[in-house]
Every structure is written in C-alpha cells, then in structure tokens.
Design a protein around this motif. Structure first.
Motif, mmCIF file in Angstrom:
data_model
loop_
_atom_site.group_PDB
_atom_site.id
_atom_site.type_symbol
_atom_site.label_atom_id
_atom_site.label_comp_id
_atom_site.label_asym_id
_atom_site.label_seq_id
_atom_site.Cartn_x
_atom_site.Cartn_y
_atom_site.Cartn_z
ATOM 1 N N ARG A 134 0.833 -1.220 0.000
ATOM 2 C CA ARG A 134 0.000 0.000 0.000
ATOM 3 C C ARG A 134 0.861 1.261 0.000
ATOM 4 N NH1 ARG A 134 -5.432 -1.374 3.524
ATOM 5 N NH2 ARG A 134 -6.100 -3.030 2.127
ATOM 6 N N LEU A 157 3.830 1.546 -1.249
ATOM 7 C CA LEU A 157 4.417 1.733 -2.585
ATOM 8 C C LEU A 157 3.381 2.264 -3.576
ATOM 9 C CD1 LEU A 157 6.762 -1.380 -2.887
ATOM 10 C CD2 LEU A 157 7.447 1.018 -3.100
ATOM 11 N N GLN A 158 2.146 1.780 -3.454
ATOM 12 C CA GLN A 158 1.102 2.277 -4.362
ATOM 13 C C GLN A 158 0.874 3.780 -4.138
ATOM 14 O OE1 GLN A 158 -2.003 -0.454 -3.395
ATOM 15 N NE2 GLN A 158 -1.372 -1.955 -4.907
ATOM 16 N N ARG A 215 3.701 5.778 -5.494
ATOM 17 C CA ARG A 215 3.648 5.944 -6.956
ATOM 18 C C ARG A 215 2.681 7.077 -7.319
ATOM 19 N NH1 ARG A 215 2.489 0.782 -10.472
ATOM 20 N NH2 ARG A 215 0.491 0.906 -9.411
#
Lengths: 191, 812
Positions: A172, A174-175, A178
C-alpha cells in the motif's frame, strides 16, 4: 497543482516554486554559480516555465516536468554564465580557486546530474508526504522491508504485526508513493 | 484452497517468502495455484510487480542519503527520525558502549559557505553547553561524503506535547517543567546560542521525568523568510508558526535575539497553563500572522479561572509584541515564574520605585565586597606594557550576611593574593625570557583559575571576568571568550546571582562577539546584560554599568551599519555619565565619545566628529597616560577626521606619530599597528605616493594574515584599500580586481546579509570591472550593492548617487 497554476493563482505558484526550487538551486550551484546567480538562474527558469505553461507549451505527451525544467535550467545557467562575465566563483579564494569558466556544463553530463538530483528530491519529497499520511508502524514496516530489506518475518516480530500485515503495509505504501510520484511530476495534467 | 488471496498473501508470493508462521496459513504453492486461475488476483500480482522499479528507486535514494553511512567510532543501528534538515540515527559509541543519537544533515541543507560557517560556529558554541536540561552534543564531524553530523546524547522519552496529553499534571508541576525548559534555554543564551525554534516538539521529557531541550545550535532558516514561501503549507509548519515571535513573522532577522526565545517560551507557558495556544493558528497563514501581530491573547485565567492572576501578567509579558516590553532575558521570566510558585511578588508587576528601593537595600546590605587590589606589572623589550591594575570586581556581591563571612572574606583575599604572587614569580620576565608577554601571564592564570578556585564560584567568576576582559583588550578573543563563559557560569551558580558583575561580564562577552563579527550572538548577549542592568538601582556603579552597556549597544549598532541609532545609544551613555566625576566614569565617557565620533565620521559629519574626539582626548589626558591604547585609538580616529576635513598634512603627521607610538607600545606585528599602517597607507594612496602606500598595505596585510586572533574584517578592509590603490595606479587591473573581489567576498562572508561594507566593496569592484570591459558583471554587482547602501545610508546619499551614475554608464 499544474492545473491551478494555469489559472495563475499565487498560492499554486508559490507551492510549485517551493517544491522545485531546491533541486534547481542545487543544480545551479553545482555548476559554479554564486548564491546570487543561482537564485537568479532559478528565478529566470521558473518565470520561463510559467510563461511557457500559460502559453500552453507544456504538454504531457512531450515528456516529464523534470525534463522540461531541466531544459529551462540548463539554458538559464548558460545565460547567467554569459551575462555574469567575471562574477566570482563559489568558494573563491587563493590560487587554487575554481574559475568561473572552468566548469562549462556538457549537456549530456548535466542531464545525468539533473536526473539524479531530480529523482532524489522527488523521492525525498514523496517519502516525507507518505510518512505524514500513514501510521508510524506501517511506515516503519515499509521502510524496513523496502529500504533495509529486512525479512518480513523479522519486521513483523519487531513491530508486533502479522507478517501478512507487513506485506500489506509495504504494497500500500508503494502504491501511494507511486501516486505521489506521479503527482510530483505533474502527469495528472490533462488526465 | 478457497477464496482470493489477500494483499499479504500476494506480497508473500511476490517476495517468494516460503516461511510459514503458523497453522492455517496457505503455502506459496497453494496461493500460486489460486492466482493462476483467478484473473483478479493475477492482476493484483501484476500490480505488485509493477511497483518493483519504484521500490528499487526508493532503496537507491534512501541509501544514497544514509547509504554506506559510516562514522568512525560509532556503530550505526537504526534510523529514528527523518526531518527537513536531516536524518537522526540511533548508534553506539564504540569506545564507551553508550547509545547516542547521530544527526546527519541532509545534503543541500548547508549549501552556501555562509550557512556552513554559521552552522560550524553555532555548533561550536552549542557543544559547550553543559546543562542537565539541554541535550548534550558530544561529538561532531563530517561524513565521508561531506555531510555534517552531530552526535548527541540519546534521550529515552517523549516530546513535551505527548507527555502533556492526559498527564494529569497540576499547575505547579507544569510550572516546574517550564522552569526546567527555561534553565536549559538560559544556559544556551549564556553561551551565546539562541534556539529560534522552541516548541514542545523540541522538548523531551525522559523516562525519569527530566526535561531536556533539543536542537540547540542547528542553523535554522529564519522563519520569517520562509513564511512567504510556505503560505500553503500546513501541519508541521503551522505547528512551528504558533511559536514564532512577531519579529520572526515580520521577516526581520536583525531583530531576532534572546527575547525571540522568550516569546516562544511565553507561548509554551501559555499552552502549559491553559492547554491551548495564545493565538488561533487555524486558517490561511496570512490570517494567522495577522492574528499574532494584531491581537492580544486572552488572559490565561479567563480560560482557567483557578489560575493565579500573576500568571496572566507573566505569560502576557513574555508574549508582548514589542521585544522591548517583554522579559529581557529568560532569567527574568524564570524569576517571575519561580516567584509565583513560591507565592512571592513578581517582578513584571512590581517594577516600581519601591521595588527598586528594595533591591537597592538588598544589594548594599551585601556589604563587604572583595576588593583586593592586585597589580600586574610586566615589562617587555617591545615596550613597557603594563596591564595596569587588575582588580577583583569591587561590585561583586557575596552571599548572605553572616558573622563568619568576615573570616571567609579574609581567607579569600589571602587566596587571591597568594595566587597572583605565585603567578608573577613563575612568569618573571627575567626567567621567561625577553619576549614574555602579558598574554603569557594570562594563559597561565586562565589555566589555573578553574582548579584553584573550584570551591569559590564568586572568586572564579570575578577572576575569570577580569582575565577574559584583559584578553579582550589585547585583542585575543578565543581565550577571552572561554574565560568569560566560564566566569558567567560561575556567577550563575551563586545564590544570589551577583547581578551587576554578571551584567558586566555579559557586556564584555558581547564585545568579544562583536569583535569576532557574530552580531546576532552579541545582540542576544547584550540584551541579556541590559535586562539585568535595568533592574539595578540608581547608584553610581549601576549607572556606570548601564552607561557602559549603552556604549556597547552603540558599537553593535555601528557594526550593523545603523549609524544614527548608534549615535543615539552613545548619546544615552554620554548623558548618563556627563555629571559623574569618578575616574572610571570619565574613562567610559571618553570611550563613548570616541564611538560617537566614529559614527559621526561615517555619516560624514566631520566637524562634529572632530569636536567629540577633542573632547574625548581632553578627558583621556586627565585619566589615562599618554600612550594608553584608548588615547592612541582617539588620536587615530582624530587623524582620520583631519584628513576628511582636508587637513592632509596634519593627518599624515598624526598618523606617522601614531604608527611609531603603536609599534613601541604593542610591538611591530600587533593588529593595531596593522590598522595604523592601513590608515596611513590609504592616506598616502590619496596623496599619490603609491610606492610607499603599497609597501605599507603589504605590511598590514601580512600582519592581519598572521594574526590568528584577528577576525579578518580588518584584513578584508586592508585588502580592499590595497585593491583601490592598484586600481588608481592603473598599472595592474588584474591584481586590483583580484584584491577587490577577495575583499568583497571575505567581507560578505563575515558580515550579516545586506551590510553596507560588502556593498561598498562591490561598488569599487564594479568600477574595476567596468574599466576591464566587463560591464554586465559590473551592472550585476552594482544592482546587488545599491539596496544595501540605500538601507544604511539613505536614498539621497552621494554613494548611492554614484552607484546610479555608474549604472547609467553601463546602460542598466
């Protein structure tokens, strides 16, 4: 942010400037501009950006914001050098000082330097935001697994979480990172 | 196998993590089998894989900041905080095994030479703070890739804001916590370190309940300057904004001094008492600033009626908009908080005539002051250099009156006399050789004072003050500061604190800080000294002390280029001393007149300057010997003014006479000889005698470059003047340009931003660049210099007109 910038709201502009000044200033200093010249170079580049942006010259399809700012900064540094003539080199003093013309930037090399600085600033900025958004333990789980590469099992024991919760926290984070990275680059414009 | 894979399971599959933690968990094979048949889970796994590049990027960037971080002597364990300025790691000091915190400053935080120099200086000072309420700096240095780091004691605890939540602390407990914060801040101020960012997040309450203030000495951006850029920020910035003083919000760094920290303490006190901030910080930044600058906070007792009304006065005094109306020092604030705790009257409320009378009575009741007079007389072959009379401060206040005190006083006098007798016998010039100097004597004395008088803080304070002041008079500033700081610490340790000597020692410390071009620190130190001195009575000694501090204020205003304000401060000093007849008062008066003359000269009011110099010399002839440094300083300034008035022959003759006298008194390589050489050389330059001027400039520059105690500004000025000479001579523009550039760069690195000296130097450098054909660079320099000159000299000044004329010539 860029959409609001289009409407030339001061607030958006200030936020934009505040966010991107640091990498731009660092880049100018690295190429031997004095403090004052660096400030001027950044100011010139930001103004050129604003004018270009308002004139609709920034298009998402033509590349990332970082690339566009690089081109403007590179131009601005060259211009400062040309106009600055014999302005003092940073850290001047003694015979071994760096002269003003001793480090003319090669564009390809400069681009590499810029990209490295830009990436670092972008990731640092996004990590700071991420840290403020997620719980300390989740951030820690993400950091330990991603940066330190500590096995998830150990992280789980250390933080008192289940191992799957550690993996969940990591993915989560990393999402979200991004999304923040995309926002940083302004790729949401026109999307 | 039933159901879709969870995020955790997909993460495990993606990582190839085969370990199992307990019964009921699906194996990787089971998860994989499901994902292969489930389009939704397959898409999620692809999504996870798409994040790999980003994860690699994060790892690379994060590790480039701390990557390969290795600091000799420490084992880095863990990152514990990442902030705007740096990353803090938990580490173990290998030599002791103790845990420490290491703060590594982020690349780019200290980008300019000036920022680095300021950081170094502040850390140097902060590392000397040794106080239980301040997180100690135990080491510092640079990492392999050039990032500055600090090693601090690791405090196991929580920040004050967290500690307060649900603590159930009563008012007394809160006030005691506040006093601990004040004690830490006071200790820092005594060493010339301001915090500038005090807030609960920078205060830690450790597991034993002890309070420690964090982050002293970290070069902080001036908050005011960042307000504009940060209008849209929220969260952390707004948290900081709540504690920012009006002068910080006004964006004028020159007004930031110890009272800025007093304001932040006031906000914290208010919050401790009421649980809320004095101003609402919600909404747009500009609205918050308007509220802080325009509204008086509600009385704390209006929020909590149980609070002592005196606390209203204390908190609101600390929160005054005008720094001049606030507590002038942290100590004064502490005193009043302590008074509330002890149910005593507070000072802020009772600064009345009666209060002053009471203080006067108390001070004079202290009675026997130590007045041993020790004469230090030393001759050197360079000249008969007599330090004069070094007195233990007559004004020194001793503790409570007791019968036994008389015996104690006698014992102390014997101790002091013995100390100096021993010292003088050891540094007898006959034994130590013909080059024996007063500073050698002081070096020996300063090494021993701490040990010899360890049990007598009053003597340690008084002697340290005297030795520190004597070093300062000799222009040897580093040991001077060390002695003064130690003396101030010793005075602070006494009960009651000897206020007048403390104010005096702080005044000397401010002088040293000014001489070493640390004007912000000097202002903070002097503000504290003045705050203490203002609470003293109207006896001659106190008036003399205040006059001396007003004189110092004049000097500091001068250094900032605020000449009119400087003259007002000198006039205040002169006014206080005008009717006093004691020799010491007359000496201070002469110094104030000289200071005023220098400011008048800078404003080109030469006739008035000559008048005050003559007046000063008249006084000095009464109270000083012919070749006393003060007398020579007055003669030097007078000679300069003679030249300005067109009396070049008189000026040259006066300078030559002075040069001989100073060589005889100070020796050929003393900085004051360098000053006279520079002045005489500059005069000879004006008269066209370039060869003689050049030789003298070279000699002066060599003196300043060699003199380790010199603050370099004199060097910058002399190099500038030599550059002007080469420019006028017209034979070597390259050399002229290099010298003018060096002077401009050096002076800019030493002085506050916007100071008139670098501005003036830039103008001259621009003239040289114009002659060399670099007109755009010249225009750049001129445009940089103009606003600074206007600020110091006014729009109508001829130097500004000169800049405009130059600009018109370069077509800008």
């Amino acid at each position: 942010m860029l959409e609001r910038l289009m409407e030339s709201q001061d607030e958006a502009w200030e936020r934009f400037s505040a966010r991107f000044r640091a990498p731009m200033l660092g880049f100018a200093r690295r190429y031997g501009l004095t403090e004052a010249q660096s400030e001027d170079a950044v100011q010139d580049a930001l103004i050129a950006f604003l004018e270009g942006y308002r004139a609709g010259r920034y298009e998402r399809g033509k590349g990332r914001l970082g690339s566009w700012l690089f081109a403007l900064m590179y131009q601005s540094i060259r211009s400062q050098r040309r106009d600055g003539g014999r302005a003092p080199a940073q850290g001047a003093g003694g015979d071994g000082r760096t002269t003003f013309f001793s480090a003319l930037p090669d564009e390809r090399e400069a681009r590499g330097v810029w990209d490295e600085d830009w990436e670092r600033c972008a990731i640092d900025s996004c990590l700071s935001r991420l840290r403020s958004e997620v719980s300390p333990s989740h951030y820690r789980a993400f950091e330990l697994t991603t940066v330190r590469e500590v096995p998830a099992m150990e992280v789980a024991e250390q933080l008192g979480m289940s191992r799957d919760a550690v993996y969940q926290a990591r993915s989560r984070a990393l999402q979200r990172l991004r999304a923040l990275r995309d926002e940083y680059e302004g790729t949401e414009v026109g999307a | 196998m039933n159901g879709c894979a969870s995020e955790g399971e997909l993460g495990r599959l993606h990582a190839g993590d085969v370990s199992l933690t307990g019964a009921g968990e699906r194996t990787l094979d089971e998860i994989r089998a499901h994902v292969e048949t489930c389009a939704q889970c397959g898409a999620k796994l692809d999504e996870l894989r798409s994040l790999d590049d980003l994860a690699t990027c994060v790892k690379r960037v994060a590790r480039s900041e701390d990557g390969g971080l290795s600091i000799e002597g420490y084992e880095i364990e863990d990152e514990i905080h990442r902030g705007g300025q740096g990353i803090v790691y938990r580490a173990v000091q290998r030599s002791t095994g103790r845990q420490v915190a290491i703060k590594v400053v982020l690349k780019g935080t200290l980008a300019s030479d000036r920022q680095r120099a300021r950081f170094e200086r502040e850390i140097e000072l902060a590392s000397r703070i040794d106080h239980p309420n301040v997180v100690a700096i135990v080491d510092r240095g640079e990492t392999g890739d050039g990032r500055a780091f600090l090693v601090m004691e690791l405090v196991d605890g929580v920040t004050l804001d967290h500690a307060l939540r649900g603590s159930g602390w009563g008012v007394d407990r809160r006030l005691k916590v506040f006093l601990e914060i004040c004690a830490g801040v006071r200790a820092a101020h005594q060493r010339g370190v301001l915090h500038r960012d005090l807030k609960p997040g920078n205060v830690v309450v450790d597991n034993d309940g002890r309070v420690k203030v964090l982050d002293f000495g970290l070069a902080k951006d001036d908050l005011g300057a960042s307000v504009t850029a940060a209008r849209t920020m929220s969260g952390e910035f707004m948290g900081t904004l709540a504690y920012a003083s009006p002068e910080q919000l006004g964006g004028d760094p020159s007004r930031i001094d110890a009272r800025t920290d007093v304001y932040a303490l006031g906000v914290m006190l208010y919050e401790l008492l009421t649980g809320s901030l004095p101003h609402d910080v919600h909404g747009a930044v500009q609205d918050v600033i308007k509220r802080v600058l325009g509204e008086t906070p509600a009385r704390p007792s209006s929020i909590d009626p149980k609070l002592d009304p005196d606390l209203d006065v204390v908190a609101l005094t600390a929160l005054e908009q005008d720094p001049g109306r606030r507590y002038q020092s942290v100590e004064a604030l502490e005193d009043d908080v302590r008074a509330v705790l002890e149910h005593q009257p507070i000072r802020a409320k009772h600064a009345s005539t009666m209060y002053r009378v009471r203080k006067f009575v108390r001070r004079n009741r202290a009675g026997v002051a130590l007045s041993g007079v020790i004469v230090l007389g030393l001759c050197t072959t360079i000249g008969a250099l007599t330090v004069g009379i070094v007195r233990t401060r007559a004004a020194m206040e001793l503790a409570e009156q007791r019968r036994a005190q008389a015996e104690s006083e006698l014992a102390k006098q014997i101790l002091v006399s013995g100390f100096f007798r021993e010292l003088l016998s050891e540094v007898d010039p006959g034994e130590s050789g013909p080059d024996m100097r007063v500073s050698d004597l002081l070096d020996v004395a300063s090494q021993r004072i701490g040990d010899r008088f360890a049990e007598y803080p009053d003597l340690r304070g008084a002697l340290g003050h005297t030795v520190g002041e004597t070093y300062a008079r000799l222009g040897v500033y580093a040991p001077s500061e060390a002695q003064l700081v130690s003396a101030i610490g010793a005075m602070e340790a006494q009960d009651p604190v000897p206020e007048a000597p403390l104010a005096g020692a702080l005044g000397v410390l401010a002088r040293v800080q000014t001489a070493t071009t640390r004007l912000d620190e000097a202002d903070a130190t002097l503000a504290r000294a003045i705050g203490i001195a203002e609470s003293l009575g109207d006896d001659p000694e106190s008036i003399e002390l205040r006059a001396g501090l007003a004189h110092q204020l004049g000097a500091q205003r001068f250094e900032r280029g605020e000449f009119e304000s400087s003259i007002r401060a000198y006039d205040e000093s002169i006014g206080m001393l005008g009717s006093m007849e004691s020799e010491s008062a007359r000496r201070v008066l002469a110094q104030a007149l000289i200071g005023k003359g220098v400011s008048l000269k800078r404003l080109e009011r030469f006739d008035e300057a000559l008048g005050v110099y003559d007046e000063a010399l008249g006084i000095l002839r009464e109270v000083r010997r012919e070749n006393h440094p003060d007398t020579l300083a007055a003669l030097s300034n007078r000679a300069e003014v003679l030249y300005n008035l067109g009396r070049a022959d008189d000026a040259e003759s006066a300078h030559r006479d002075l040069l001989e006298r100073r060589r005889a008194v100070f020796g050929p390589t003393h900085e004051r000889v360098g000053i006279t050489l520079n002045n005489l050389a500059d005069l000879m330059r004006e008269r066209g005698a370039f060869d003689e001027a050049g030789a003298m400039f070279d000699e002066a520059i060599a003196i300043f470059r060699e003199n380790p105690g010199d603050p370099s500004l004199r060097l910058a000025i002399t190099v500038h003047n030599a550059g002007v000479m080469h420019l006028e001579r017209g034979e070597d523009y390259e050399r002229a340009s290099a010298m003018l550039e060096e002077a401009a760069t050096m002076s800019a690195s030493l002085l506050p931003e916007g100071h008139w000296i670098p501005a003036q130097f830039k103008v001259k450098w621009a003239e040289c660049l114009m002659i060399q054909g670099f007109e755009r660079s010249a225009a750049f320099m001129l445009n940089e210099a103009r606003p600074d000159l206007v600020r110091s000299l006014g729009e109508d000044h001829r130097r500004v007109a000169h800049v405009d004329e130059l600009l018109s010539r370069v077509g800008s």
